[in-house]
Design an enzyme around this catalytic site. Structure first.
Site, short mmCIF file in Angstrom:
data_model
loop_
_atom_site.label_atom_id
_atom_site.label_comp_id
_atom_site.label_asym_id
_atom_site.label_seq_id
_atom_site.Cartn_x
_atom_site.Cartn_y
_atom_site.Cartn_z
N TYR A 192 0.94 -1.19 0.12
CA TYR A 192 -0.21 -0.17 -0.05
C TYR A 192 0.86 1.27 0.06
O TYR A 192 1.85 1.17 -0.52
CB TYR A 192 -0.80 -0.01 1.38
CG TYR A 192 -2.04 0.84 1.03
CD1 TYR A 192 -3.13 0.92 0.02
CD2 TYR A 192 -2.44 1.70 2.09
CE1 TYR A 192 -4.24 1.76 -0.34
CE2 TYR A 192 -3.55 2.55 1.92
CZ TYR A 192 -4.48 2.51 0.84
OH TYR A 192 -5.35 3.61 0.83
N LYS A 221 -21.12 -19.79 -10.24
CA LYS A 221 -20.56 -19.70 -11.49
C LYS A 221 -19.20 -19.18 -11.03
O LYS A 221 -18.07 -19.92 -11.50
CB LYS A 221 -21.13 -18.56 -12.33
CG LYS A 221 -20.77 -18.56 -13.78
CD LYS A 221 -21.80 -19.64 -14.40
CE LYS A 221 -21.59 -19.84 -15.93
NZ LYS A 221 -22.65 -20.52 -16.50
#
Length: 459
Positions: free
Chosen positions: A113, A168
């Protein structure tokens, strides 16, 4: 025709006095209702009572209630709880986000970060193509739906579509290592769906359109393919078409015939039927009759959508006009992606010798598979409780794996044919027989072969 299914699996927690009722009594009572017992587990035992979990597959909710009532009617048995195992599996959803890099200390944090991440951001700002190399874009697919054509349930909305989209995404990860995420849109407006997909595209390496009703799905896919630089794939259309073609190629080997010589009748002219027909033609089919609710689409049929206009111009070379049943008589192949029980055994008997029947309506096929097997050489369905399941899971994970690996920007029908050939090749010719023309969805070779074939054609 309904049979016990894992989709209606239940667990009943029952208590009985020691010595009053044996586990065999519980099994016999549940089995007498037609349930399929899958497990017995002793949860707790005391000097006087025993607590037992009885797991069983049932036909539907009413059948589950019947099983519970049957066990509760046994002398000395009390049913404490009935758990629906499918709902239990979905509690809290089926997906989570997991970091790929460790954050063990300040050094890791500074690189993952701020401030270190700013350097990576600037590198991508200078060269957007680096997003594939330096972000999740290289391995991530958006599973996009508006919830208007969910399974066989119809327009049930984006929230209700989420369990399917989550499923899915699980399949993408399980079978091909692709990170996929559901994007359920609260709009049915074609232009708005296209706009949203274009807006989110920077984060994804591909878009899998799912459960969007026809005819809007045709325009949405076509426009996105034209306007985006990542592959867009409508699984309800092309996934079904690819697996159908793979199964048909193997079935034709079983009966010793060629695709170009077959008289093929397709029942259903929606998204799946349209895609199947187009792909069969690319693969070499010459004589296809498309049938909708009013029978065959012929030269004099009234057509009201663009894709039906295309079917009228590009199918039915005989100019046949008549009902589905009349079209099926004297045909070699029947492919159904329409509605249950539109044909019977007599219709299959009227087909040519060694007919091939792919009845894929779910949960109830166009014709009872048991009846079809009396007359057809090969029968396939969309169900998991019969041989030869036409299941899109055989196609989409490997297809996107190959597209992502090749950094493909588009997908075309040549890629789809290559994927179908790869699926078909997973069964050696010497092993092909009428009950085995489609490989198992759990065959680890399938996704690998499909990915390799797709990547080779895409490169």
């Amino acid at each position: 025709m309904a049979v016990p299914s894992p989709g209606y699996s239940i667990t009943l927690r029952v208590e009985t006095a020691v010595g009053r009722t044996s586990t065999s009594d519980l099994v016999a009572s549940a089995a007498a209702t037609g349930a399929a017992i899958t497990a017995l587990d002793v949860v707790e035992s005391t000097p006087h009572t025993v607590m037992i979990d009885v797991s069983a597959d049932t036909r539907d909710v009413a059948h589950a209630d019947e099983v519970a009532a049957a066990l509760g009617a046994l002398d000395g048995v009390e049913v404490h709880k009935v758990s629906d195992r499918t709902f239990l599996l979905h509690l809290g959803g089926k997906l989570e986000s997991t970091p790929k890099v460790p954050l063990r200390n300040r050094d890791d944090l500074f690189r993952a970060y701020t401030p270190g991440v700013a350097r990576v951001c600037m590198a991508i700002a200078e060269n957007k193509a680096d997003a594939r190399r330096l972000t999740i874009k290289r391995n991530t697919v958006a599973v996009v739906t508006d919830g208007t054509a969910v399974l066989g349930l119809g327009d049930i909305g984006p929230e209700a579509a989420m369990p399917v989209m989550e499923g899915k995404a699980v399949l993408f990860k399980q079978f091909a290592g692709v990170d996929a995420w559901p994007v359920a849109l609260d709009t049915k407006d074609t232009e708005e769906i296209i706009s949203i997909c274009k807006a989110i595209a920077p984060a994804y390496g591909g878009i899998n359109l799912e459960d969007i009703s026809a005819p809007r799905c045709f325009e949405i896919e076509a426009r996105l393919r034209e306007e985006l630089d990542i592959p867009v794939f409508h699984d309800d259309q092309h996934g079904t078409g690819i697996v159908t073609l793979a199964a048909l190629k193997n079935a034709l080997k079983v009966v010793g015939r060629k695709l170009e010589d077959q008289r093929i009748v397709v029942s259903g002219v929606g998204a799946a039927g349209n895609a199947i027909i187009r792909l069969l033609q690319v693969a070499g089919a010459k004589n296809i009759i498309a049938c909708g609710r009013n029978g065959a689409i012929g030269p004099n049929s009234t057509v009201d959508t663009e894709h039906k206009v295309w079917l009228q111009a590009n199918t039915n070379p005989e100019g046949f006009e008549g009902t589905l049943k009349e079209a099926v008589a004297g045909s070699d192949v029947f492919i159904g992606v329409s509605a249950p029980n539109v044909l019977d055994g007599a219709d299959i008997q009227a087909m040519n010798k060694d007919a091939l029947v792919f009845a894929m309506a779910n949960p109830d096929p166009e014709v009872d598979p048991a009846e079809a097997l009396k007359y057809a050489a090969v029968v396939a369905t969309g169900r998991s409780d019969y041989p030869n399941q036409i299941n899109n899971v055989l196609a989409f994970p490997g297809i996107f794996r190959g597209l992502l690996d090749a950094e493909a920007t588009d997908i075309d029908e040549n890629i789809m044919v290559a994927a179908a050939d790869a699926i078909a090749s997973c069964i050696p010719e010497e092993e092909l027989h009428p009950g085995y023309v489609v490989p198992s969805v759990f065959d680890p070779e399938v996704a690998t072969k499909v990915a390799a074939a797709v990547a080779a054609v895409s490169s």
